[in-house]
Design an enzyme around this catalytic site. Structure first.
Site, PDB file in Angstrom:
ATOM      1  N   ASN C  54     -15.841  38.289  13.374  1.00  0.00           N
ATOM      2  CA  ASN C  54     -14.474  38.531  12.897  1.00  0.00           C
ATOM      3  C   ASN C  54     -14.444  39.515  11.726  1.00  0.00           C
ATOM      4  O   ASN C  54     -15.311  39.491  10.860  1.00  0.00           O
ATOM      5  CB  ASN C  54     -13.767  37.221  12.519  1.00  0.00           C
ATOM      6  CG  ASN C  54     -14.609  36.264  11.682  1.00  0.00           C
ATOM      7  OD1 ASN C  54     -15.828  36.223  11.814  1.00  0.00           O
ATOM      8  ND2 ASN C  54     -13.952  35.493  10.829  1.00  0.00           N
ATOM      9  N   GLU C  56     -11.729  40.614   9.004  1.00  0.00           N
ATOM     10  CA  GLU C  56     -10.419  40.277   8.448  1.00  0.00           C
ATOM     11  C   GLU C  56      -9.795  41.396   7.605  1.00  0.00           C
ATOM     12  O   GLU C  56     -10.418  42.431   7.364  1.00  0.00           O
ATOM     13  CB  GLU C  56     -10.542  39.002   7.618  1.00  0.00           C
ATOM     14  CG  GLU C  56     -11.031  37.820   8.463  1.00  0.00           C
ATOM     15  CD  GLU C  56     -11.004  36.485   7.733  1.00  0.00           C
ATOM     16  OE1 GLU C  56     -11.095  35.463   8.407  1.00  0.00           O
ATOM     17  OE2 GLU C  56     -10.892  36.484   6.495  1.00  0.00           O
ATOM     18  N   ASN C  57      -8.560  41.165   7.183  1.00  0.00           N
ATOM     19  CA  ASN C  57      -7.814  42.162   6.411  1.00  0.00           C
ATOM     20  C   ASN C  57      -6.906  41.448   5.410  1.00  0.00           C
ATOM     21  O   ASN C  57      -6.423  40.340   5.684  1.00  0.00           O
ATOM     22  CB  ASN C  57      -6.954  43.001   7.376  1.00  0.00           C
ATOM     23  CG  ASN C  57      -6.417  44.262   6.712  1.00  0.00           C
ATOM     24  OD1 ASN C  57      -5.465  44.203   5.937  1.00  0.00           O
ATOM     25  ND2 ASN C  57      -7.043  45.395   6.985  1.00  0.00           N
ATOM     26  N   ALA C  58      -6.655  42.097   4.279  1.00  0.00           N
ATOM     27  CA  ALA C  58      -5.767  41.518   3.270  1.00  0.00           C
ATOM     28  C   ALA C  58      -4.396  41.229   3.879  1.00  0.00           C
ATOM     29  O   ALA C  58      -3.717  40.290   3.472  1.00  0.00           O
ATOM     30  CB  ALA C  58      -5.632  42.463   2.079  1.00  0.00           C
ATOM     31  N   TYR C  60      -3.151  39.625   6.759  1.00  0.00           N
ATOM     32  CA  TYR C  60      -3.786  38.757   7.762  1.00  0.00           C
ATOM     33  C   TYR C  60      -3.591  39.185   9.220  1.00  0.00           C
ATOM     34  O   TYR C  60      -4.531  39.112  10.009  1.00  0.00           O
ATOM     35  CB  TYR C  60      -3.305  37.312   7.574  1.00  0.00           C
ATOM     36  CG  TYR C  60      -3.899  36.606   6.372  1.00  0.00           C
ATOM     37  CD1 TYR C  60      -4.542  37.295   5.340  1.00  0.00           C
ATOM     38  CD2 TYR C  60      -3.816  35.217   6.246  1.00  0.00           C
ATOM     39  CE1 TYR C  60      -5.078  36.631   4.244  1.00  0.00           C
ATOM     40  CE2 TYR C  60      -4.354  34.548   5.157  1.00  0.00           C
ATOM     41  CZ  TYR C  60      -4.978  35.253   4.152  1.00  0.00           C
ATOM     42  OH  TYR C  60      -5.511  34.584   3.080  1.00  0.00           O
ATOM     43  N   CYS C  65     -10.361  39.282  15.608  1.00  0.00           N
ATOM     44  CA  CYS C  65     -11.279  38.160  15.820  1.00  0.00           C
ATOM     45  C   CYS C  65     -12.601  38.652  16.428  1.00  0.00           C
ATOM     46  O   CYS C  65     -12.668  39.736  17.011  1.00  0.00           O
ATOM     47  CB  CYS C  65     -10.682  37.144  16.789  1.00  0.00           C
ATOM     48  SG  CYS C  65      -9.162  36.364  16.221  1.00  0.00           S
ATOM     49  N   GLU C  67     -14.182  37.803  19.131  1.00  0.00           N
ATOM     50  CA  GLU C  67     -14.154  38.071  20.567  1.00  0.00           C
ATOM     51  C   GLU C  67     -13.569  39.458  20.843  1.00  0.00           C
ATOM     52  O   GLU C  67     -14.044  40.194  21.700  1.00  0.00           O
ATOM     53  CB  GLU C  67     -13.296  37.019  21.295  1.00  0.00           C
ATOM     54  CG  GLU C  67     -13.820  35.593  21.201  1.00  0.00           C
ATOM     55  CD  GLU C  67     -13.258  34.843  19.986  1.00  0.00           C
ATOM     56  OE1 GLU C  67     -13.031  35.486  18.920  1.00  0.00           O
ATOM     57  OE2 GLU C  67     -13.057  33.620  20.096  1.00  0.00           O
ATOM     58  N   CYS C  98      -9.216  31.396  19.868  1.00  0.00           N
ATOM     59  CA  CYS C  98      -7.773  31.254  19.653  1.00  0.00           C
ATOM     60  C   CYS C  98      -7.039  31.782  20.889  1.00  0.00           C
ATOM     61  O   CYS C  98      -7.629  32.467  21.736  1.00  0.00           O
ATOM     62  CB  CYS C  98      -7.316  32.005  18.394  1.00  0.00           C
ATOM     63  SG  CYS C  98      -7.087  33.786  18.595  1.00  0.00           S
ATOM     64  N   CYS C 101      -7.318  35.530  21.639  1.00  0.00           N
ATOM     65  CA  CYS C 101      -8.588  35.976  22.220  1.00  0.00           C
ATOM     66  C   CYS C 101      -8.731  35.540  23.674  1.00  0.00           C
ATOM     67  O   CYS C 101      -9.318  36.243  24.491  1.00  0.00           O
ATOM     68  CB  CYS C 101      -9.742  35.466  21.374  1.00  0.00           C
ATOM     69  SG  CYS C 101      -9.815  36.348  19.787  1.00  0.00           S
TER      70      CYS C 101
HETATM   71 ZN   LIG Z   1      -9.065  34.919  18.091  1.00  0.00          ZN
END
Ligand SMILES: [Zn+2]
Ligand SMILES: [Zn+2]
Ligand SMILES: [Zn+2]
Ligand SMILES: [Zn+2]
Lengths: 150, 150, 150, 150
Positions: C54, C56-58, C60, C65, C67, C98, C101
Site C-alpha cells: 500500500n 498512502e497519501n495525506a 486519504y 492499496c 493489490e 477491501c 480491490c
Molecule cells: Zn484495497
C-alpha cells in the site's frame, strides 16, 4: 473582507454565510481515522448554499472529501452554476483543497471561481480555481462537451 | 414482493418508495463519460429517504458513484442507522453496487442490511451486505471503534 | 496446505513463494497514516510473480492499496492471465481485500481465481473471487469487451 | 530543449530518455473505457527510470492513472527521491496530470520537481509542482512527518 467581497463579487452577507456554514459543517464530518475535520459550503448562482463534510472509510481510498460530498449533493439536486466554494478546517494557516477535490471543482465551475479557505481562528485565504489548478485537465481533453449553465 | 418485504422487514409502502426514488434519481446523474445512469435511495431507521446518483469526472478516478453520493449526504445530515439500500440502473439483469461502494456500505450498515437492485424494466434482485461482501474488511481491522447507532 | 494446493491447482512451491513474497512485500509499504502494512503478490499464468504494497497519501482517498499497486505493475508490464492473488497483513485472523480491490481483481481475473489471505502468524484463509465479490459488476454491464487471455 | 535541460538540471540524455520512455509507455495502458492512453516516466535521484500507464476499471473510480501506477512501482521498489516526472499523451497541446495525480506527486517529490508534459507530436510543456499545485495540502497538515530523502 469588504475589499475581498468586492473582488470576488460576493456580498458581505454571502461571505459571512459561507464562513458560518462551512465552519458549522465541520461538526458533521465522519473522520475517525484522520480526526481531521473539514467542512465545505458551495454558493450556487441561484443563491443556494450546499454543505458537505469529509466521510472517511476503513479502506482509506474509499473516503469522500468534504468538497466532493458537497458537489455530489449539489449536482444531483440539479445545481449547475457556482459562485464560490468555501472550505473550513481547524488548523492555521488554512488547509487548501487536495488535488483530487480541485479536479472535482474543475468539472463543475468556471476557472475564475473563488475558493475561500477558512482556518480555525477566523482567518482565511482566497484563491481562484485557475490559480489552485493551473493548466488543468478537463472534459475538453476527452473531446466531451459537458458544462451546462444554470 | 410481498414475501420479499416480510423477509426484509420492510412495509410494501417502503419497498415501493425505495423503488420509485431510486429509479427517479437516475435522472439526476451526471455521467457524460459512461452514459451509464445509476440512482440510489437509502432508507434510514428513522424513516428518512436519502437519494443519490453518480457524479463523474473527466479524470475517471475522481468519479463518485451513486451509493457514495447518497451516503455522503446521509452521514453529513446526521443519519447513522440504515434499514435498506436501493440502487437502480437501466439494464437487466440489474447491476449490483461496485466493490468500492460495497465497502462504503460496510462502513455504515449492519451486515444484514438488504441491498435491493432494480433493473430498467421493473424487475429486481435482493442480497444482504454479508452476501455481497463476505469476510469484509472494516474498522475493526484498524482497531478503530466507529459505528454509532441512531 | 497440501490439500489446499490441490484444490487451487497450485504447486506447493508456488504456494510457498506466494506466502514469502506477499509477506516480504509488507516492508515496502508507505503507510505513515494508517500504520497498517499490506503486502500483495500475484502469480501470472506465465509463472511470473508480481508484488505490491500500500502507498498512502495525506489526502486519504489518493491512497493506492497493495493489490492495486500490484495489478498496476502487472498490467502495464503486459501480464493478462492470473493464477492466484495473495495478500499479507500483520493481523489475525487475516485481513481480506477491501471492496475497491476486489473490484480491481474482478477486472483482470477469472471469477474462480483464488485469493489467499495470510495473517501475521503463518495462518491463512482462501476464497475465490466469486465468493468474495458475488454478483459482481463488470465490463459487460457497460457493453465493453475487455478481457484478453495471455 | 538544451536551455530547458539547463533550467531543469537534467542532461539532454536524461530528457531524451524521459521522452522516449513516457511515450513508449502509452502502449502499455489498459483504457478500454476512455480510449485515452497516458504514459508516465519518473527519473529518480539515483538515476533509475520507472514507468507506468493508466489502468482503468469498469467502475470508473477504481481506475489508477499512469502517474500513480508509476509512483506505486517506484515507492514499493524503495525509491524516495525524484528528479523529474514525465507524462505523455496523444493530444496537443499536451495534457497535464489530473489533480489527483498532482496530489500523489506532492506526497513524494520536492515542490520544485519539474513535470514534463509531452504531446502526441513531439512538443512539450514544463511546469514545476509548485506551479501545478500551489498552496498544496500535504502531510504537515496532519502533523505527520513523512518525507525521507534517498
Ligand atoms: Zn484495497
Ligand atoms: Zn480532497
Ligand atoms: Zn460504485
Ligand atoms: Zn490522474
Amino acid at each position: 473582507t469588504s475589499q475581498t467581497c468586492t473582488t470576488l463579487s460576493l456580498t458581505s452577507e454571502e461571505f459571512t454565510t459561507l464562513h458560518s456554514l462551512a465552519t458549522a459543517s465541520k461538526s458533521t464530518a465522519y473522520c475517525p481515522y484522520s480526526n481531521f475535520r473539514v467542512g465545505c459550503c458551495l454558493l450556487t448562482t441561484s443563491g443556494a448554499y450546499i454543505t458537505g463534510a469529509n466521510v472517511e472509510n476503513a479502506s482509506y481510498p474509499v473516503t469522500t472529501c468534504a468538497e466532493r460530498v458537497a458537489f455530489g449533493k449539489a449536482i444531483t439536486e440539479g445545481h449547475r452554476g457556482f459562485k464560490a466554494v468555501a472550505v473550513a478546517t481547524d488548523i492555521a494557516p488554512p488547509a487548501s483543497p487536495c488535488g483530487m477535490c480541485r479536479q472535482c471543482i474543475r468539472e463543475f465551475c468556471e476557472l475564475s471561481v473563488p475558493i475561500i479557505m477558512f482556518d480555525g481562528s477566523g482567518g482565511y485565504s482566497v484563491m481562484r480555481l485557475e490559480e489552485l489548478l493551473p493548466l488543468s485537465f478537463g472534459p475538453e481533453a476527452l473531446g466531451v462537451q459537458t458544462r451546462s449553465s444554470s
